[in-house]
Design an enzyme around this catalytic site. Sequence first.
Site, PDB file in Angstrom:
ATOM      1  N   VAL A  44      -5.823   8.968   2.314  1.00  0.00           N
ATOM      2  CA  VAL A  44      -4.686   8.044   2.208  1.00  0.00           C
ATOM      3  C   VAL A  44      -4.555   7.529   0.779  1.00  0.00           C
ATOM      4  O   VAL A  44      -3.450   7.459   0.216  1.00  0.00           O
ATOM      5  CB  VAL A  44      -4.833   6.879   3.209  1.00  0.00           C
ATOM      6  CG1 VAL A  44      -3.666   5.896   3.044  1.00  0.00           C
ATOM      7  CG2 VAL A  44      -4.887   7.397   4.637  1.00  0.00           C
ATOM      8  N   CYS A  45      -5.689   7.189   0.172  1.00  0.00           N
ATOM      9  CA  CYS A  45      -5.681   6.690  -1.204  1.00  0.00           C
ATOM     10  C   CYS A  45      -5.100   7.715  -2.175  1.00  0.00           C
ATOM     11  O   CYS A  45      -4.369   7.375  -3.108  1.00  0.00           O
ATOM     12  CB  CYS A  45      -7.091   6.327  -1.639  1.00  0.00           C
ATOM     13  SG  CYS A  45      -7.891   5.066  -0.628  1.00  0.00           S
TER      14      CYS A  45
END
Length: 211
Positions: A44-45
């Site tokens: 996600v990052c």
Amino acid sequence: MPLLLGDTVPDFTAETTNGPISFHDWIGDEWAFFFSHPADFTPVCTTEMGRTAQLAENFSQRGVKPIGLSTDHVSEHLKWIEDVNDTQSTTLRFPIVADPECEVAKLYEMIHAGESQTAAVRSVFIIDPNKKLRLTMTYPMSVGRNFDEILRVIDALQTGDANGVATPADWRPGDLAIIPPSVSNSEATAKFPQGFDEIRPYLRTVDISSK
């Protein structure tokens, strides 16, 4: 003490992927979009870092400087940036703060024990040129941020500052704005010669695009 809207944000010095910074000096006379991530090399990052890089021109047009943070070292950040650029088809140029001891994360209350004892949650801080906190949002580790909303609230804050107005639900640039109740009708007439609509004494809308 919690960091509240309108507070001067804490200053700090740190190593980043673009070299050492003193945060207040780095912000200078611009706005800042300061956002944290749980860890490098996480899915996600990676998408969020890539999306921020893709929106570089959008932030620049608004006079906003993005800066990320993850509780890892600069050396890991630099390796991760290569992955971000490759997987997200972009070129990441904004700085990422290295915070392996979680000093900045704790200063800004990015560590939420219910999520992790050592990794920062997805915090967002919109900071104005006076180093005042204007907006904060916190996302869980599993949910990526909505960058359309981040740009929208920056537009709303800057529009409010420039025109002395508030903005209604789902406001977008070009939509009608709201005249704050603290402004009397006589003051509003002088301030907005294009006129305004009084739906209720407390609810007045104005087209600032024709100002």
